[in-house]
Design a protein around this motif. Sequence first.
Motif, PDB file in Angstrom:
ATOM      1  N   PHE A  80       0.831  -1.200   0.000  1.00 56.76           N
ATOM      2  CA  PHE A  80       0.000   0.000   0.000  1.00 56.76           C
ATOM      3  C   PHE A  80       0.868   1.254   0.000  1.00 56.76           C
ATOM      4  CE2 PHE A  80      -2.310   3.302   2.417  1.00 56.76           C
ATOM      5  CZ  PHE A  80      -3.404   3.475   1.582  1.00 56.76           C
ATOM      6  N   ILE A  81       1.936   1.246   0.797  1.00 56.65           N
ATOM      7  CA  ILE A  81       2.855   2.386   0.836  1.00 56.65           C
ATOM      8  C   ILE A  81       3.474   2.609  -0.540  1.00 56.65           C
ATOM      9  CG2 ILE A  81       5.016   3.256   1.809  1.00 56.65           C
ATOM     10  CD1 ILE A  81       4.358   1.678   4.361  1.00 56.65           C
ATOM     11  N   GLU A  82       3.900   1.545  -1.162  1.00 57.33           N
ATOM     12  CA  GLU A  82       4.537   1.665  -2.478  1.00 57.33           C
ATOM     13  C   GLU A  82       3.561   2.194  -3.519  1.00 57.33           C
ATOM     14  OE1 GLU A  82       5.911  -2.316  -2.719  1.00 57.33           O
ATOM     15  OE2 GLU A  82       7.607  -1.944  -1.372  1.00 57.33           O
ATOM     16  N   ARG A  83       2.292   1.774  -3.449  1.00 59.93           N
ATOM     17  CA  ARG A  83       1.291   2.301  -4.386  1.00 59.93           C
ATOM     18  C   ARG A  83       1.073   3.798  -4.163  1.00 59.93           C
ATOM     19  NH1 ARG A  83      -1.394  -2.622  -3.284  1.00 59.93           N
ATOM     20  NH2 ARG A  83      -2.855  -1.589  -1.863  1.00 59.93           N
ATOM     21  N   LEU A  84       1.040   4.214  -2.894  1.00 61.09           N
ATOM     22  CA  LEU A  84       0.894   5.643  -2.592  1.00 61.09           C
ATOM     23  C   LEU A  84       2.037   6.454  -3.188  1.00 61.09           C
ATOM     24  CD1 LEU A  84      -0.224   5.798   1.166  1.00 61.09           C
ATOM     25  CD2 LEU A  84      -1.586   6.386  -0.842  1.00 61.09           C
ATOM     26  N   MET A  85       3.244   5.958  -3.046  1.00 60.11           N
ATOM     27  CA  MET A  85       4.414   6.661  -3.573  1.00 60.11           C
ATOM     28  C   MET A  85       4.315   6.826  -5.083  1.00 60.11           C
ATOM     29  SD  MET A  85       7.219   4.596  -1.287  1.00 60.11           S
ATOM     30  CE  MET A  85       8.686   5.332  -1.979  1.00 60.11           C
ATOM     31  N   ASP A 102      18.299   4.995   8.826  1.00 61.23           N
ATOM     32  CA  ASP A 102      18.769   5.089   7.443  1.00 61.23           C
ATOM     33  C   ASP A 102      17.876   4.228   6.558  1.00 61.23           C
ATOM     34  OD1 ASP A 102      21.377   5.788   5.629  1.00 61.23           O
ATOM     35  OD2 ASP A 102      20.551   3.824   5.104  1.00 61.23           O
ATOM     36  N   PRO A 103      17.463   4.736   5.385  1.00 57.15           N
ATOM     37  CA  PRO A 103      16.540   3.971   4.526  1.00 57.15           C
ATOM     38  C   PRO A 103      17.082   2.619   4.078  1.00 57.15           C
ATOM     39  CG  PRO A 103      16.673   6.258   3.798  1.00 57.15           C
ATOM     40  CD  PRO A 103      17.760   6.063   4.823  1.00 57.15           C
ATOM     41  N   PHE A 104      18.403   2.497   4.001  1.00 56.99           N
ATOM     42  CA  PHE A 104      18.997   1.280   3.471  1.00 56.99           C
ATOM     43  C   PHE A 104      19.536   0.344   4.553  1.00 56.99           C
ATOM     44  CE2 PHE A 104      20.050   2.676  -1.170  1.00 56.99           C
ATOM     45  CZ  PHE A 104      18.703   2.596  -1.472  1.00 56.99           C
ATOM     46  N   ILE A 105      19.255   0.626   5.824  1.00 56.12           N
ATOM     47  CA  ILE A 105      19.622  -0.304   6.898  1.00 56.12           C
ATOM     48  C   ILE A 105      18.347  -0.722   7.613  1.00 56.12           C
ATOM     49  CG2 ILE A 105      20.935  -0.636   9.023  1.00 56.12           C
ATOM     50  CD1 ILE A 105      23.016   1.265   8.025  1.00 56.12           C
ATOM     51  N   PHE A 106      17.804  -1.860   7.216  1.00 56.96           N
ATOM     52  CA  PHE A 106      16.571  -2.429   7.764  1.00 56.96           C
ATOM     53  C   PHE A 106      15.389  -1.467   7.670  1.00 56.96           C
ATOM     54  CE2 PHE A 106      20.114  -4.314  10.324  1.00 56.96           C
ATOM     55  CZ  PHE A 106      20.168  -5.487   9.596  1.00 56.96           C
ATOM     56  N   GLY A 107      15.392  -0.615   6.646  1.00 51.94           N
ATOM     57  CA  GLY A 107      14.296   0.317   6.466  1.00 51.94           C
ATOM     58  C   GLY A 107      13.432  -0.013   5.254  1.00 51.94           C
ATOM     59  N   GLY A 110      15.487  -0.593   0.089  1.00 49.89           N
ATOM     60  CA  GLY A 110      15.872  -1.315  -1.125  1.00 49.89           C
ATOM     61  C   GLY A 110      14.665  -1.840  -1.880  1.00 49.89           C
ATOM     62  N   GLU A 111      13.675  -2.362  -1.143  1.00 49.11           N
ATOM     63  CA  GLU A 111      12.461  -2.857  -1.786  1.00 49.11           C
ATOM     64  C   GLU A 111      11.696  -1.714  -2.455  1.00 49.11           C
ATOM     65  OE1 GLU A 111      10.078  -5.231   0.939  1.00 49.11           O
ATOM     66  OE2 GLU A 111      11.884  -5.622   2.112  1.00 49.11           O
ATOM     67  N   GLU A 112      11.634  -0.572  -1.778  1.00 43.70           N
ATOM     68  CA  GLU A 112      10.886   0.561  -2.322  1.00 43.70           C
ATOM     69  C   GLU A 112      11.546   1.104  -3.589  1.00 43.70           C
ATOM     70  OE1 GLU A 112       8.942   1.879   1.955  1.00 43.70           O
ATOM     71  OE2 GLU A 112      10.465   3.157   1.032  1.00 43.70           O
ATOM     72  N   VAL A 113      12.869   1.179  -3.584  1.00 47.33           N
ATOM     73  CA  VAL A 113      13.577   1.630  -4.788  1.00 47.33           C
ATOM     74  C   VAL A 113      13.317   0.678  -5.948  1.00 47.33           C
ATOM     75  CG1 VAL A 113      15.865   1.923  -5.806  1.00 47.33           C
ATOM     76  CG2 VAL A 113      15.367   2.953  -3.596  1.00 47.33           C
ATOM     77  N   GLU A 114      13.322  -0.627  -5.673  1.00 48.56           N
ATOM     78  CA  GLU A 114      13.065  -1.606  -6.730  1.00 48.56           C
ATOM     79  C   GLU A 114      11.680  -1.420  -7.332  1.00 48.56           C
ATOM     80  OE1 GLU A 114      13.611  -5.386  -4.923  1.00 48.56           O
ATOM     81  OE2 GLU A 114      15.803  -5.230  -4.823  1.00 48.56           O
ATOM     82  N   HIS A 115      10.668  -1.234  -6.491  1.00 45.59           N
ATOM     83  CA  HIS A 115       9.307  -1.067  -6.998  1.00 45.59           C
ATOM     84  C   HIS A 115       9.151   0.242  -7.765  1.00 45.59           C
ATOM     85  CE1 HIS A 115       8.330  -4.388  -4.239  1.00 45.59           C
ATOM     86  NE2 HIS A 115       7.271  -4.564  -4.997  1.00 45.59           N
TER      87      HIS A 115
END
Length: 271
Positions: A80-85, A102-107, A110-115
């Motif tokens: 849902f977050i990714e669709r909102l973005m 940090d977005p890239f340490i257990f945040g 990486g998944e969000e950038v991929e989507h």
Amino acid sequence: MKKQTPISPTAAAGRCTLVGAGPGDPELLTLKAVKAIRAATVLLVDDLVNERILSEHARPDARIVHVGKRGGCKSTPQAFIERLMITAVREGETVVRLKGGDPFIFGRGGEEVEHLREAGIECTVVNGVTAGLAAVTSLGVPLTHRDHAQGVVFVTGHAKTGAGAHEDATDWRALAATAHSARLTLVIYMGVAGAAHIERELLHGLPGDTPVAVVQHASLPQQRHVVATLGRLQAAIAEAGLASPAVIVVGDVLQGLAAASVDAGAGRFGT
């Protein structure tokens, strides 16, 4: 996974930035993070982000959407977050995904950038101070030290569940053996709920008197911590009444703190 349709050249294209808000103290924000927050027309904000960051830096007309991500609590579904973005960018908005640490340490950055990339959207990432670093710094000790630790390992104590999850996501015994032989500091995120299991498994490769520290609410005024030994990790957490969000640090960089705790008798708990 079905790929999203890329933005057409004629569409109103916004932009997206993943911003690390740091461990909690608003003064630990980077200048680049402040600049991105001030420019945002839409902010998708995690629960652990300090509200002062929004009140002091967000535009008065910015749309702020709290999308809740906190260990042990009900969270907004990631899809849902990714669709909102993606939707907001396609509507021409300047989107900031504001994440604790940090977005890239257990945040899940990486998944969000991929989507986003699958949807044809390039994304900028602004790093933030991660909680594992802030936690040990608040205690006055380093993560690495020439005499005690030649490196550091960041690891999650909360493995992925559901589809695509690994049955044994973290081999704690192998990690402990490596940390012992290579003289590494272990920084465990989201590990309080599984502390008993982590303690039991790490003891297969690390001595029971290995120093540990657990820091809750790192960098904030309500920060609390306990210093103990690996053989008393779970007991110390229970006695101190600590809970998430907290970071567990394991290693000889804590020797000075552990010795001070012993000298102070029962003075293992701190604020």
